[in-house]
Design an enzyme around this catalytic site. Structure first.
Site, short mmCIF file in Angstrom:
data_model
loop_
_atom_site.label_atom_id
_atom_site.label_comp_id
_atom_site.label_asym_id
_atom_site.label_seq_id
_atom_site.Cartn_x
_atom_site.Cartn_y
_atom_site.Cartn_z
CG HIS A 154 -1.87 -1.22 1.40
ND1 HIS A 154 -1.75 -1.72 2.54
CD2 HIS A 154 -2.89 -1.43 0.58
CE1 HIS A 154 -2.98 -2.75 2.41
NE2 HIS A 154 -3.47 -2.53 1.24
CE LYS A 164 -10.12 -7.53 1.47
NZ LYS A 164 -9.21 -6.66 1.18
NE ARG A 215 -2.65 -7.40 -4.48
CZ ARG A 215 -3.38 -7.88 -3.49
NH1 ARG A 215 -2.92 -7.87 -2.31
NH2 ARG A 215 -4.86 -7.98 -3.77
CB SER A 243 -3.92 -6.73 4.77
OG SER A 243 -3.67 -5.42 4.29
O1 PNS Z 1 -8.51 -3.02 0.23
P1 PNS Z 1 -9.84 -3.58 -0.38
O2 PNS Z 1 -10.43 -4.47 0.56
O3 PNS Z 1 -9.58 -4.42 -1.78
O4 PNS Z 1 -10.65 -2.23 -0.86
C1 PNS Z 1 -12.01 -2.53 -1.08
C2 PNS Z 1 -12.63 -0.98 -1.03
C3 PNS Z 1 -12.75 -0.94 0.70
C4 PNS Z 1 -12.07 0.11 -1.60
C5 PNS Z 1 -14.08 -1.05 -1.45
O5 PNS Z 1 -14.90 -2.37 -0.72
C6 PNS Z 1 -15.06 -0.02 -1.34
O6 PNS Z 1 -15.18 0.88 -2.24
N1 PNS Z 1 -15.80 0.00 -0.13
C7 PNS Z 1 -16.64 1.28 0.20
C8 PNS Z 1 -18.11 0.97 -0.22
C9 PNS Z 1 -18.54 0.99 -1.55
O7 PNS Z 1 -18.22 2.10 -2.20
N2 PNS Z 1 -18.76 -0.17 -2.25
C10 PNS Z 1 -19.01 -0.21 -3.63
C11 PNS Z 1 -17.63 -0.64 -4.41
S1 PNS Z 1 -18.00 -0.93 -5.97
#
Ligand code: PNS
Length: 162
Positions: free
Chosen positions: A17, A41, A90, A128
């Protein structure tokens, strides 16, 4: 002035990150690291704890801000007048999920573009979840996370094992 959002769960922040955030900070005028909820998650750390760890690790970069938000990413981006969402890619395995999120976000708000940065080769395998797993099984996590993050993980594992 171009503002980018670097969103993620950051549970917790890893060197992978940090690499993406530093590179985004070289490209954009302002980078807002958004600590968001990934409903798929189950986090180890609260949004506040994750935000604090990010502040300790990238908080000294002048054009980087760190903030937690528990709603939609596009709403967070709009509230902060961001132009771009920056995500790290990645491997091919990331692509389908990231592509789906990018398309959904652009449907929700087509003023915000998603841009992907390819991860550095040395961070290709890093996540993570992997770091937490290695820590849980007694492996050395120092190569993957800064010292303050390692301490928090080890403390959490101590708590988990009690
Ligand atoms: O590090 P991650 O878990 O891959 O990040 C994913 C994250 C947190 C960016 C995604 O789950 C997100 O955008 N969450 C906020 C809620 C939202 O907007 N959900 C719709 C995404 S299409």
């Amino acid at each position: 002035m171009k503002t980018a959002i670097c969103p993620g769960s950051f549970d917790p922040v890893t060197y992978g990150h940090i690499d993406i955030i530093k590179r985004a900070a070289k490209i954009f005028d302002k980078v807002i690291v958004g600590v968001l909820v990934n409903v798929e998650k189950k986090p180890w750390f609260t949004i506040e704890e994750r935000t604090d760890l990010l502040k300790k690790t990238v908080g000294d970069i002048p054009n980087v801000e760190i903030e937690g938000f528990d709603g939609l990413l596009v709403d967070f981006a709009a509230e902060r007048n961001a132009d771009v969402i920056v995500k790290g890619l990645r491997a091919v395995s990331d692509f389908e999920y990231e592509f789906q999120m990018a398309l959904t976000n652009s449907k929700l708000n087509n003023n915000i573009e998603t841009v992907f940065l390819t991860t550095s080769a040395e961070n290709m395998y890093l996540s993570s979840s992997i770091v937490k797993q290695v820590g849980l099984l007694g492996g050395d996590i120092a190569p993957f996370v800064p010292e303050c993050v390692r301490d928090e993980i080890l403390q959490r594992i101590g708590k988990l094992n009690q």
